[in-house]
Design a protein around this motif. Structure first.
Motif, short mmCIF file in Angstrom:
data_model
loop_
_atom_site.label_atom_id
_atom_site.label_comp_id
_atom_site.label_asym_id
_atom_site.label_seq_id
_atom_site.Cartn_x
_atom_site.Cartn_y
_atom_site.Cartn_z
N ALA A 80 0.83 -1.20 0.00
CA ALA A 80 0.00 0.00 0.00
C ALA A 80 0.87 1.26 0.00
O ALA A 80 0.57 2.23 -0.70
N ARG A 81 1.94 1.24 0.76
CA ARG A 81 2.84 2.39 0.81
C ARG A 81 3.48 2.66 -0.55
O ARG A 81 3.54 3.80 -1.01
N LEU A 82 3.98 1.61 -1.20
CA LEU A 82 4.64 1.78 -2.49
C LEU A 82 3.67 2.23 -3.59
O LEU A 82 4.09 2.84 -4.57
N ALA A 83 2.39 1.93 -3.43
CA ALA A 83 1.39 2.26 -4.45
C ALA A 83 0.71 3.61 -4.20
O ALA A 83 -0.20 3.99 -4.95
N THR A 84 1.16 4.37 -3.20
CA THR A 84 0.54 5.63 -2.83
C THR A 84 1.51 6.79 -3.07
O THR A 84 2.62 6.78 -2.55
N ALA A 85 1.06 7.78 -3.82
CA ALA A 85 1.93 8.90 -4.16
C ALA A 85 2.41 9.67 -2.93
O ALA A 85 3.52 10.21 -2.93
N ARG A 98 -3.93 8.11 -12.71
CA ARG A 98 -3.09 6.91 -12.56
C ARG A 98 -2.57 6.79 -11.14
O ARG A 98 -2.45 5.68 -10.61
N GLN A 99 -2.27 7.91 -10.51
CA GLN A 99 -1.87 7.88 -9.10
C GLN A 99 -2.98 7.28 -8.24
O GLN A 99 -2.74 6.41 -7.41
N LYS A 100 -4.19 7.75 -8.47
CA LYS A 100 -5.33 7.28 -7.68
C LYS A 100 -5.63 5.80 -7.95
O LYS A 100 -5.96 5.05 -7.03
N ARG A 101 -5.49 5.38 -9.20
CA ARG A 101 -5.72 3.98 -9.54
C ARG A 101 -4.68 3.08 -8.87
O ARG A 101 -5.01 2.04 -8.31
N ALA A 102 -3.42 3.50 -8.91
CA ALA A 102 -2.36 2.73 -8.24
C ALA A 102 -2.64 2.64 -6.74
O ALA A 102 -2.53 1.57 -6.14
N GLN A 103 -3.03 3.77 -6.15
CA GLN A 103 -3.33 3.77 -4.72
C GLN A 103 -4.51 2.86 -4.41
O GLN A 103 -4.48 2.09 -3.44
N GLN A 104 -5.54 2.91 -5.24
CA GLN A 104 -6.73 2.07 -5.02
C GLN A 104 -6.36 0.59 -5.04
O GLN A 104 -6.76 -0.17 -4.16
N TYR A 105 -5.58 0.18 -6.03
CA TYR A 105 -5.20 -1.23 -6.11
C TYR A 105 -4.24 -1.62 -4.98
O TYR A 105 -4.30 -2.74 -4.48
N GLY A 106 -3.39 -0.70 -4.56
CA GLY A 106 -2.54 -0.97 -3.41
C GLY A 106 -3.36 -1.17 -2.14
O GLY A 106 -3.08 -2.06 -1.33
#
Length: 132
Positions: A80-85, A98-106
């Protein structure tokens, strides 16, 4: 339970890694020094000789803790940390969607990996050992 004799004998050596585990560890080589350290730790845990108490403790520490103090939970939080801007600055160069999508999947991965049911089977394996 009865005494089954000595298990720490030359004829009862810890077997080498199976192809699945060895293959995964080999495929992860060289990605990052942190991953290499994890690979080394997994290899050490897999090939070291453990007694019943240590095996039970290791299972709980890897993924069988009911209070979230295990390696799988730590990995979930790292994902989760690595996937959050906010906590992984390189992601700030991406468009906001894309930042939000990465965070959501994290966050979904974190939720899935911290699901108590996922940890329950490892907890049960650990408990089965303690009932000796």
């Amino acid at each position: 339970m009865g005494d089954y004799g000595p298990v720490h004998t030359a004829g009862n050596a810890v077997p080498p890694l199976d192809d699945d585990l060895a293959g995964v560890l080999d495929d992860l080589a060289g990605i990052h020094p942190g991953i290499d350290a994890i690979r080394s730790g997994i290899r050490l845990l897999a090939l070291d000789r453990h007694d019943l108490d240590k095996t039970q403790t290791l299972l709980a520490a890897l993924a069988g803790s009911s209070d979230g103090t295990d390696v799988l939970t730590a990995l979930a939080h790292l994902i989760a940390r690595l996937a959050t801007a906010d906590t992984s600055p390189c992601l700030r160069t991406l468009p906001l969607d894309r930042q939000k999508r990465a965070q959501q999947y994290g966050e979904i991965a974190q939720f899935d990996l911290t699901d108590p049911e996922l940890h329950q089977s490892v907890s049960e394996a650990s408990a089965a050992i303690s009932s000796y």
